[in-house]
Design a protein around this motif. Structure first.
Motif, short mmCIF file in Angstrom:
data_model
loop_
_atom_site.label_atom_id
_atom_site.label_comp_id
_atom_site.label_asym_id
_atom_site.label_seq_id
_atom_site.Cartn_x
_atom_site.Cartn_y
_atom_site.Cartn_z
N SER A 13 -21.49 -33.96 -6.32
CA SER A 13 -21.99 -32.89 -6.43
C SER A 13 -21.97 -31.74 -7.67
O SER A 13 -20.44 -31.64 -8.52
N LYS A 14 -22.65 -30.63 -7.55
CA LYS A 14 -22.54 -29.59 -8.86
C LYS A 14 -21.14 -29.63 -8.84
O LYS A 14 -20.56 -28.44 -8.13
N SER A 46 -31.86 -29.08 -11.06
CA SER A 46 -33.54 -27.99 -11.31
C SER A 46 -33.90 -28.79 -10.67
O SER A 46 -34.74 -30.29 -11.06
N GLN A 86 -29.03 -29.15 -2.09
CA GLN A 86 -29.62 -28.98 -3.32
C GLN A 86 -28.42 -29.12 -4.22
O GLN A 86 -28.82 -29.11 -5.93
N ASN A 87 -27.21 -29.09 -3.95
CA ASN A 87 -26.28 -28.95 -5.20
C ASN A 87 -25.43 -30.40 -5.05
O ASN A 87 -24.51 -30.49 -5.41
N THR A 88 -26.19 -31.20 -4.34
CA THR A 88 -25.15 -32.80 -4.56
C THR A 88 -26.54 -33.66 -4.76
O THR A 88 -27.81 -33.68 -3.89
N GLY A 111 -25.60 -28.29 -13.41
CA GLY A 111 -26.53 -27.74 -12.26
C GLY A 111 -27.82 -28.44 -11.87
O GLY A 111 -28.06 -30.12 -12.70
#
Length: 316
Positions: free
Chosen positions: A198-199, A228, A21-23, A226
């Motif tokens: 990545s974030k 989402s 979720q962060n990449t 971010g």
């Protein structure tokens, strides 16, 4: 021991999920043959001082563009691009000039607005075919010379002559130049790293903007704030300065140099991850410096200060 390993498995899955979720892969990936539409608005206030007198120029620019990917290779994609609207309205000390592709204009008119509206209208009637890399940067506009030559050929019908006529032709040439077309397209496309990121990570782009006759180098640092769902939230900061060996502008018999122009722009962006296309961008820009004006019998420095607010949105 086996029981402990089974207990570790759910925690490992959750950890991998959090990393995923962060990449994200941020690159151009529009659906083939689907038309995507975008619009941009910019409100600008220019303050300039001539012989101790301050002048205010208010400008409002509106543009819209359609983009359709027609082919894809491992190195780039080919897009068919239409400028749907190209309009600029200026108010200089109460005098208003409106140059818009929505008007057919008149190449034989004595008014600059009519002639430039004609050029904008002609440009909007012809599709462009552009090679674009996966960051959204334009590599080449395949048919730009053909379109530029076609529009500039019409200047043989102009009735405005002399220095003013030459200045108008220079403005038209800048409008339909390949560099300016690239600048206008990249305003809607060129934001991406073109790879997985990545974030919290950043990337940089460097472009030379040829807009309004000014050749400016813009170095932009982007930061992925971010992720989402299908939206990537990005902030950006651009440092702006006059390009090295920038050619002077020619207007109404005057030569205008702008060697010390500098500025800063800050933006927030929302990018659709699945396509790499912009959802919305909001920017504030400040540019300042001195214009050098030279014409027969006169030279002067004109301090200039520009503030602008710009917005780009996807049209659903």
């Amino acid at each position: 021991m086996m029981k402990k390993n089974f207990l570790l498995l759910p925690a490992l899955i959750l950890c991998v999920s959090a990393i995923a979720q962060n990449t994200v892969s941020l690159k151009m990936n529009p659906e083939k043959n689907k038309v995507y539409r975008f619009s941009a608005t910019s409100d600008q206030i220019i303050l300039q001082t001539i012989n101790g007198n301050q002048q205010t120029i208010e400008s409002n620019a509106n543009s819209a563009i359609s983009v359709k990917m027609v082919d894809l290779t491992p190195a780039f994609l080919i897009a068919e691009i239409h400028f749907d609207t190209l309009s600029v309205k200026t108010n200089t000390m109460g005098k208003t000039i409106n140059m818009s592709s929505k008007s057919e204009g008149n190449i034989q008119s004595k008014e600059v607005a009519d002639i430039m509206s004609y050029a904008r209208n002609r440009l909007c009637k012809n599709p462009l075919y552009a090679k674009m890399d996966f960051t959204g940067k334009i590599i080449d506009i395949v048919n730009s010379k053909m379109i530029s030559d076609m529009i500039m050929k019409d200047t043989s019908s102009m009735t405005v002559t002399g220095a003013i006529g030459a200045g108008i032709k220079a403005q038209m040439q800048n409008l339909v130049s390949s560099d300016n077309m690239k600048t206008m397209i990249e305003m809607f496309t060129y934001f991406l790293p073109g790879k997985e990121i990545s974030k919290g990570e950043s990337w940089t782009s460097t472009v030379t903007s040829n807009s309004g006759g000014l050749s400016l180098d813009i170095i932009t640092n982007y930061h992925l704030d971010g992720i989402s769902g299908n939206i990537a939230s990005i902030t950006a900061e651009s440092n702006i300065k006059t390009s090295a060996n920038a050619a002077p502008m020619l207007q109404g018999g005057a030569t205008i140099t702008y060697d010390d122009i500098k500025g800063l722009s800050k933006s927030t962006l929302a990018i659709e991850i699945s396509t790499g296309l912009i959802v919305e961008e909001n920017s504030k820009t400040h540019i300042a410096g001195n214009l050098g004006l030279s014409m027969p019998g006169m030279t002067m420095q004109i301090p200039m200060d520009i503030n602008s607010d710009s917005k780009v949105v996807a049209i659903k």
